[in-house]
Structures are given as structure tokens and as C-alpha cells.
Design an enzyme around this catalytic site. Sequence first.
Site, PDB file in Angstrom:
ATOM      1  N   TYR A 253     -51.325  95.762  30.892  1.00  0.00           N
ATOM      2  CA  TYR A 253     -52.338  95.599  30.307  1.00  0.00           C
ATOM      3  C   TYR A 253     -52.123  95.016  29.317  1.00  0.00           C
ATOM      4  O   TYR A 253     -52.571  94.787  28.275  1.00  0.00           O
ATOM      5  CB  TYR A 253     -53.089  96.607  30.484  1.00  0.00           C
ATOM      6  CG  TYR A 253     -55.024  96.425  29.622  1.00  0.00           C
ATOM      7  CD1 TYR A 253     -55.448  95.638  30.368  1.00  0.00           C
ATOM      8  CD2 TYR A 253     -55.105  96.810  28.636  1.00  0.00           C
ATOM      9  CE1 TYR A 253     -57.028  95.278  29.261  1.00  0.00           C
ATOM     10  CE2 TYR A 253     -56.311  96.756  28.348  1.00  0.00           C
ATOM     11  CZ  TYR A 253     -57.603  95.823  28.726  1.00  0.00           C
ATOM     12  OH  TYR A 253     -58.198  95.485  27.689  1.00  0.00           O
TER      13      TYR A 253
HETATM   14  N1  NAD Z   1     -64.058  96.948  27.934  1.00  0.00           N
HETATM   15  C1  NAD Z   1     -63.125  97.540  26.931  1.00  0.00           C
HETATM   16  O1  NAD Z   1     -63.401  98.758  26.743  1.00  0.00           O
HETATM   17  C2  NAD Z   1     -62.479  96.294  26.684  1.00  0.00           C
HETATM   18  C3  NAD Z   1     -61.557  96.711  25.858  1.00  0.00           C
HETATM   19  C4  NAD Z   1     -60.937  96.084  25.158  1.00  0.00           C
HETATM   20  C5  NAD Z   1     -60.458  95.141  26.054  1.00  0.00           C
HETATM   21  N2  NAD Z   1     -61.341  94.239  26.749  1.00  0.00           N
HETATM   22  C6  NAD Z   1     -61.016  92.984  26.901  1.00  0.00           C
HETATM   23  O2  NAD Z   1     -62.536  92.052  27.237  1.00  0.00           O
HETATM   24  C7  NAD Z   1     -62.561  91.452  28.101  1.00  0.00           C
HETATM   25  C8  NAD Z   1     -64.316  91.114  28.854  1.00  0.00           C
HETATM   26  O3  NAD Z   1     -63.968  92.771  29.418  1.00  0.00           O
HETATM   27  P1  NAD Z   1     -65.060  93.679  29.887  1.00  0.00           P
HETATM   28  O4  NAD Z   1     -65.336  95.353  29.375  1.00  0.00           O
HETATM   29  O5  NAD Z   1     -66.058  93.151  29.465  1.00  0.00           O
HETATM   30  O6  NAD Z   1     -64.658  94.074  31.418  1.00  0.00           O
HETATM   31  P2  NAD Z   1     -65.640  93.676  32.939  1.00  0.00           P
HETATM   32  O7  NAD Z   1     -65.179  93.442  34.137  1.00  0.00           O
HETATM   33  O8  NAD Z   1     -67.173  94.290  32.784  1.00  0.00           O
HETATM   34  O9  NAD Z   1     -65.342  91.848  32.616  1.00  0.00           O
HETATM   35  C9  NAD Z   1     -64.725  91.345  33.247  1.00  0.00           C
HETATM   36  C10 NAD Z   1     -65.038  90.280  34.156  1.00  0.00           C
HETATM   37  O10 NAD Z   1     -64.150  88.943  34.324  1.00  0.00           O
HETATM   38  C11 NAD Z   1     -63.839  88.302  34.887  1.00  0.00           C
HETATM   39  N3  NAD Z   1     -62.394  87.747  35.830  1.00  0.00           N
HETATM   40  C12 NAD Z   1     -61.736  88.743  36.314  1.00  0.00           C
HETATM   41  N4  NAD Z   1     -60.560  88.047  36.700  1.00  0.00           N
HETATM   42  C13 NAD Z   1     -61.198  86.554  37.017  1.00  0.00           C
HETATM   43  C14 NAD Z   1     -60.547  85.611  37.192  1.00  0.00           C
HETATM   44  N5  NAD Z   1     -59.038  84.609  36.957  1.00  0.00           N
HETATM   45  N6  NAD Z   1     -61.012  84.667  37.048  1.00  0.00           N
HETATM   46  C15 NAD Z   1     -62.434  84.085  35.822  1.00  0.00           C
HETATM   47  N7  NAD Z   1     -62.293  85.363  35.736  1.00  0.00           N
HETATM   48  C16 NAD Z   1     -62.463  86.619  36.378  1.00  0.00           C
HETATM   49  C17 NAD Z   1     -64.779  89.709  36.118  1.00  0.00           C
HETATM   50  O11 NAD Z   1     -64.883  89.022  37.226  1.00  0.00           O
HETATM   51  C18 NAD Z   1     -65.609  90.247  35.127  1.00  0.00           C
HETATM   52  O12 NAD Z   1     -66.833  89.645  35.661  1.00  0.00           O
HETATM   53  C19 NAD Z   1     -61.676  92.150  29.205  1.00  0.00           C
HETATM   54  O13 NAD Z   1     -61.010  91.045  29.047  1.00  0.00           O
HETATM   55  C20 NAD Z   1     -60.923  93.277  28.264  1.00  0.00           C
HETATM   56  O14 NAD Z   1     -59.361  93.287  28.812  1.00  0.00           O
HETATM   57  C21 NAD Z   1     -62.269  95.052  27.239  1.00  0.00           C
END
Ligand code: NAD
Length: 252
Positions: free
Chosen positions: A160
Site C-alpha cells: 500500500y
Molecule cells: N480512509 C483513509 O483513512 C485514507 C487514508 C489515506 C488515503 N486514503 C485513500 O483514499 C481513497 C479512498 O479511500 P476510502 O477511505 O474512501 O475507501 P473506501 O473503501 O470507502 O472506498 C474506496 C472505493 O474504491 C472502490 N474500488 C476498489 N477497487 C476498485 C476498482 N478496481 N475499480 C473501481 N473502483 C474500485 C471500492 O469499491 C470503494 O467504493 C483510497 O485511494 C485510499 O487509499 C484513504
Amino acid sequence: MSSSTLNGRRFDGRVALVTGGASGIGRAVAERLHREGALVTAWDIDGAKLDTLASAHPQGLRVQRVDVTDPAAVSAAMDALTAAEGRLDILVNAAGIVGPGGPFWEVTPEQWGRVLRVNLDGTFFVTRAAQPHLVANGWGRVVNLASVTAKEGPKHLGPYAATKAGIVGLTKSMGKDLAGTGVLVNAVAPALIATELLEQLTPEYRAAAMAKIPLGRAGTLDEASSMIAWLCSRECSFSTGAVFDLTGGRGQ
Ligand SMILES: NC(=O)c1ccc[n+]([C@@H]2O[C@H](COP(=O)([O-])OP(=O)(O)OC[C@H]3O[C@@H](n4cnc5c(N)ncnc54)[C@H](O)[C@@H]3O)[C@@H](O)[C@H]2O)c1
């Protein structure tokens, strides 16, 4: 557009695409841009969550099931979106997965490949497909989701962290490649934002990560979507290839 900023509709007339738009940060951004006047399409791999999102917004938030790891599907969906809407102004790459936890030597090549394909290839494929449409407008905004892990490289989260470090490098290059076209490319690097993604982390990892946040709490979806919406807006005009901190003071 100037009166739009005054009436809370900063995005009137803009066409926006949000990947990972069915859940978490992507959904919050899609709903905020929609609320502020943009014509928004959410792409996601999760059809059931897309249906839930669409039924919450019968007046126009469009959804499409697209797997961002499939370049042919991305290209076809981009053609369909831009043919239907006539343009694309804003792209937010929020699709992502955590992937395997544990020491790197226990990560299989298949697990490594999967997290790279979703987080890094997906961001590249979608932005590459969007580029001609954004440049054709002479105005565009791209926001990529990096992470504080890109800078820290936390224990047991190698794949990651590697993808998020890749997104930082990609964002910096893309910003420079597009400088002068009117298209700005930036990234946000959150620590913990309260979404379902956190359920993919072990309770021990979540507790340790929370303990490192000086403000003593996870960020909210409102806080994340507020910063991302600003980066998508006309008000963001002198930043490109930059990574914006969203960590409650954790920095790194
Ligand atoms: N939540 C956190 O604390 C956090 C921290 C740092 C970075 N991020 C980043 O923010 C972004 C969103 O994360 P989140 O927390 O909203 O997660 P989440 O799991 O709520 O949402 C991620 C979405 O991506 C979709 N997804 C996964 N694989 C996919 C694919 N192959 N094609 C299309 N869609 C796909 C999932 O179905 C999901 O709806 C991510 O890139 C994550 O790495 C989140």
C-alpha cells in the site's frame, strides 16, 4: 462563474468524474461536487453501492460500474462519458484498496500485483484517458489520493505504501507535464479518515495510527471532501504537482 462562488455552487457548468465514487471519500466528494452544481459521474467496481448512491440522488448524479484496473474498460467508459456530457473538467481518483497487511516477505506476487493495479495502474489509466478532454477545455483539475503512508512507509503495509509513494511521484510528474495547459494535478495525503477502508486495517494498526495524530481523532469525510473540492475549484490556481497534508498534524 464568479456569482456561482457566492451562491455556494462553485461547480455550475463543470463535468466531473470521481473514481471509487460509491463509498467513503470518493462518495463524499461526488456528493459535494454534485451539491455545488457539477454534473457528476461516479465510477466504482461495487455495483450495489453505486445503486445506493444513484437512488439517493435521483436528480442527476450518474453512476457507472467501471473497474479502473482494466484499461480497455476505462477507455470505453471515458468515451461514453465525454460523448454524453460533451466535456470533462474535473477528475478525482479515489478508487483504492489497502491490500495485504504483514511483513513484506509474506506478501504473495498476486497480492502485490492486485494493490498495484487498483491504486497505481488505476490512477494512471483513468488520468491518461481523461487528459485529452481536460486539455481540450484549456481548464481542468485532477486530484489523486495519496496517503501519509507514502512518506512514512509504515511497518506491515509495504505494498500500500509503495503505491501511495508512486502516486506522489506520478502526481508531481503529471503536474509538470500538464503545466501551461490550464490543467492542474494535485494529490492529498490523508492519515486516518473515517471510512470503510479502515476496516481493512488491523485494530492494532488503526490504534497505533490514531495515536500518532496530534489532533487526537480521525478526519471526517466533510474535512476530506472540503479540501479535495477546493483543489477541484477555480480557487486553486497556483498549485500543481503538489501533495496536500490531511493528517490532523501528523505530517511526516
Ligand atoms: N480512509 C483513509 O483513512 C485514507 C487514508 C489515506 C488515503 N486514503 C485513500 O483514499 C481513497 C479512498 O479511500 P476510502 O477511505 O474512501 O475507501 P473506501 O473503501 O470507502 O472506498 C474506496 C472505493 O474504491 C472502490 N474500488 C476498489 N477497487 C476498485 C476498482 N478496481 N475499480 C473501481 N473502483 C474500485 C471500492 O469499491 C470503494 O467504493 C483510497 O485511494 C485510499 O487509499 C484513504
